[in-house]
Design a protein around this motif. Sequence first.
Motif, PDB file in Angstrom:
ATOM      1  N   THR A   8       0.808  -1.175   0.012  1.00 28.33           N
ATOM      2  CA  THR A   8       0.119   0.087   0.014  1.00 28.33           C
ATOM      3  C   THR A   8       1.006   1.179  -0.011  1.00 28.33           C
ATOM      4  O   THR A   8       2.070   1.181   0.317  1.00 28.33           O
ATOM      5  N   SER A   9       0.282   2.420  -0.679  1.00 31.79           N
ATOM      6  CA  SER A   9       1.126   3.599  -0.690  1.00 31.79           C
ATOM      7  C   SER A   9      -0.002   4.613   0.380  1.00 31.79           C
ATOM      8  O   SER A   9      -1.026   4.445   0.234  1.00 31.79           O
ATOM      9  N   SER A  10       0.943   5.671   0.755  1.00 30.59           N
ATOM     10  CA  SER A  10       0.042   6.592   1.587  1.00 30.59           C
ATOM     11  C   SER A  10       1.158   7.773   1.407  1.00 30.59           C
ATOM     12  O   SER A  10       2.227   8.043   1.513  1.00 30.59           O
ATOM     13  N   GLY A  15       4.262  15.618   2.479  1.00 31.78           N
ATOM     14  CA  GLY A  15       3.848  15.376   0.846  1.00 31.78           C
ATOM     15  C   GLY A  15       4.798  14.038   0.423  1.00 31.78           C
ATOM     16  O   GLY A  15       4.446  13.852  -0.929  1.00 31.78           O
ATOM     17  N   ARG A  16       5.733  13.497   1.104  1.00 26.98           N
ATOM     18  CA  ARG A  16       6.268  12.485   0.639  1.00 26.98           C
ATOM     19  C   ARG A  16       5.269  10.866   0.588  1.00 26.98           C
ATOM     20  O   ARG A  16       4.355  10.748   1.443  1.00 26.98           O
ATOM     21  N   THR A  17       5.491  10.314  -0.365  1.00 23.26           N
ATOM     22  CA  THR A  17       4.761   9.056  -0.550  1.00 23.26           C
ATOM     23  C   THR A  17       5.434   7.910  -0.089  1.00 23.26           C
ATOM     24  O   THR A  17       6.678   7.756  -0.587  1.00 23.26           O
ATOM     25  N   ALA A  18       4.906   7.158   1.099  1.00 18.94           N
ATOM     26  CA  ALA A  18       5.629   6.115   1.413  1.00 18.94           C
ATOM     27  C   ALA A  18       4.797   4.647   1.029  1.00 18.94           C
ATOM     28  O   ALA A  18       3.701   4.673   1.213  1.00 18.94           O
ATOM     29  N   TYR A  19       5.708   3.541   0.864  1.00 23.76           N
ATOM     30  CA  TYR A  19       5.304   2.384   0.228  1.00 23.76           C
ATOM     31  C   TYR A  19       5.317   1.588   1.397  1.00 23.76           C
ATOM     32  O   TYR A  19       6.571   1.238   1.975  1.00 23.76           O
ATOM     33  N   SER A  20       4.269   0.780   1.893  1.00 23.15           N
ATOM     34  CA  SER A  20       4.473  -0.154   3.103  1.00 23.15           C
ATOM     35  C   SER A  20       4.091  -1.600   2.626  1.00 23.15           C
ATOM     36  O   SER A  20       3.240  -1.764   1.745  1.00 23.15           O
ATOM     37  N   GLY A  21       4.625  -2.655   3.191  1.00 30.30           N
ATOM     38  CA  GLY A  21       4.440  -4.329   2.877  1.00 30.30           C
ATOM     39  C   GLY A  21       3.700  -4.753   3.959  1.00 30.30           C
ATOM     40  O   GLY A  21       4.467  -4.277   5.170  1.00 30.30           O
ATOM     41  N   GLN A  22       2.911  -5.750   3.659  1.00 31.62           N
ATOM     42  CA  GLN A  22       2.729  -6.727   4.983  1.00 31.62           C
ATOM     43  C   GLN A  22       2.535  -7.946   4.308  1.00 31.62           C
ATOM     44  O   GLN A  22       1.791  -8.227   3.188  1.00 31.62           O
ATOM     45  N   ARG A  23       3.081  -8.991   4.861  1.00 33.37           N
ATOM     46  CA  ARG A  23       3.309 -10.215   4.567  1.00 33.37           C
ATOM     47  C   ARG A  23       1.965 -10.804   4.509  1.00 33.37           C
ATOM     48  O   ARG A  23       0.996 -11.012   5.575  1.00 33.37           O
ATOM     49  N   LYS A  30       2.901  -4.336   9.287  1.00 34.44           N
ATOM     50  CA  LYS A  30       3.279  -3.544   8.293  1.00 34.44           C
ATOM     51  C   LYS A  30       4.880  -3.263   8.425  1.00 34.44           C
ATOM     52  O   LYS A  30       5.255  -2.982   9.491  1.00 34.44           O
ATOM     53  N   PHE A  31       5.484  -3.171   7.307  1.00 34.25           N
ATOM     54  CA  PHE A  31       6.852  -2.637   7.483  1.00 34.25           C
ATOM     55  C   PHE A  31       7.027  -1.495   6.219  1.00 34.25           C
ATOM     56  O   PHE A  31       6.355  -1.668   5.225  1.00 34.25           O
ATOM     57  N   ILE A  32       8.163  -0.668   6.487  1.00 29.08           N
ATOM     58  CA  ILE A  32       8.375   0.298   5.406  1.00 29.08           C
ATOM     59  C   ILE A  32       9.181  -0.432   4.359  1.00 29.08           C
ATOM     60  O   ILE A  32      10.143  -0.533   4.781  1.00 29.08           O
ATOM     61  N   ILE A  33       8.827  -0.425   2.913  1.00 32.61           N
ATOM     62  CA  ILE A  33       9.513  -0.708   1.867  1.00 32.61           C
ATOM     63  C   ILE A  33      10.357   0.411   1.599  1.00 32.61           C
ATOM     64  O   ILE A  33      11.546   0.282   1.336  1.00 32.61           O
ATOM     65  N   GLY A  34      10.019   1.664   1.552  1.00 31.64           N
ATOM     66  CA  GLY A  34      10.625   2.917   0.894  1.00 31.64           C
ATOM     67  C   GLY A  34       9.957   3.830   0.640  1.00 31.64           C
ATOM     68  O   GLY A  34       8.563   3.916   0.684  1.00 31.64           O
ATOM     69  N   TYR A  35      10.474   5.060   0.239  1.00 33.25           N
ATOM     70  CA  TYR A  35       9.613   6.430  -0.052  1.00 33.25           C
ATOM     71  C   TYR A  35      10.115   6.673  -1.552  1.00 33.25           C
ATOM     72  O   TYR A  35      10.987   6.598  -1.956  1.00 33.25           O
ATOM     73  N   ARG A  36       8.967   7.256  -1.986  1.00 35.82           N
ATOM     74  CA  ARG A  36       8.980   7.580  -3.508  1.00 35.82           C
ATOM     75  C   ARG A  36       9.933   8.949  -3.692  1.00 35.82           C
ATOM     76  O   ARG A  36       9.995   9.680  -2.707  1.00 35.82           O
ATOM     77  N   THR A  37      10.882   8.702  -4.830  1.00 35.28           N
ATOM     78  CA  THR A  37      11.545  10.053  -4.661  1.00 35.28           C
ATOM     79  C   THR A  37      11.980  10.048  -6.168  1.00 35.28           C
ATOM     80  O   THR A  37      11.757   9.329  -7.109  1.00 35.28           O
TER      81      THR A  37
END
Length: 300
Positions: A8-10, A15-23, A30-37
């Motif tokens: 999921t993304s939020s 203003g930064r978009t964060a991508y999170s994952g959940q097994r 949930k855990f942070i995968i990374g941030y859009r840049t």
Amino acid sequence: MAIDFSITSSVLSNGRTAYSGQRLNSSEPKFIIGYRTHFQDNYGLFNTTVAADQVYNPEDYKNEHGFWSYFIYPTAMAESKGSFKCLNTYDRAKFTFGFMQFAAHVPNGDFVHFFKKLLQLPNAKDYFPKLVLQNDRIFYKYSNGTLSQLEDDTSTQALMDYLNPTLKDVENQEQICSARFVHWASNDSEHRKIQTETSLNLFKKNMKNYHERFGLHNAPAKVCLMICDIRHQGRGKNDRIAAALNTNGDYEKAYSNLCTIGDTNYKTRITTVKNNIAKLTADGLFSMKYDAGSGEFVSI
């Protein structure tokens, strides 16, 4: 069983978009995968988050690797603050991972060696079920059993494209591969061990090469490490390093000279490396010199 993730993304308050994952099919959080840049005209993810139990600590590896575990530490802190899950997918390498920032664009390079070791772990098929090793090469295995080679002596383009299809956007495949790497590094000590061993072996190999170029027998560890860091980051070329070492054996002056290479653009990084060397020295852990005959460091 393959490990799958919901992603999921939020948009955060900054203003930064964060991508999170959940097994999937798991009670794991949930855990942070990374941030859009974006970088120049490229788009991708970065993850520089640091968790206490997921940071390279030389104490964890000193029994097996001795002084080398401390030797790589200043560069590890400069590269990623020691984060085993440090990620970026926005530059020409397309996929860079780990506390020493192994980059996927180099044929037979550090990332390729690292990934091949990972693919030999028992749980590799859970994270990357469609990738196989054959004749020490990485292949993609289609559902009909056909194999497609992803890297060779001259190119990793297919491997890069598998991990991150384009730099135009943060595609689903890029998110999935990033989630797999971050989760694997966070949850498997064997993954972290391979990151560490790949880094140590790289610096051992490099020290032998640098001795051949610069004559580093009996050179203090801080001089050797600064040379390794310069070349690892790529902020200076061999001729500039050789000039810095031309001090008639005055290693304090040589070290001071080396610390000026790249200081216009990379002063913060150089300061990080110097501060960590100073801390290790004050703790009595860095008073070593290089012995070219054995390829090891010995007490001064």
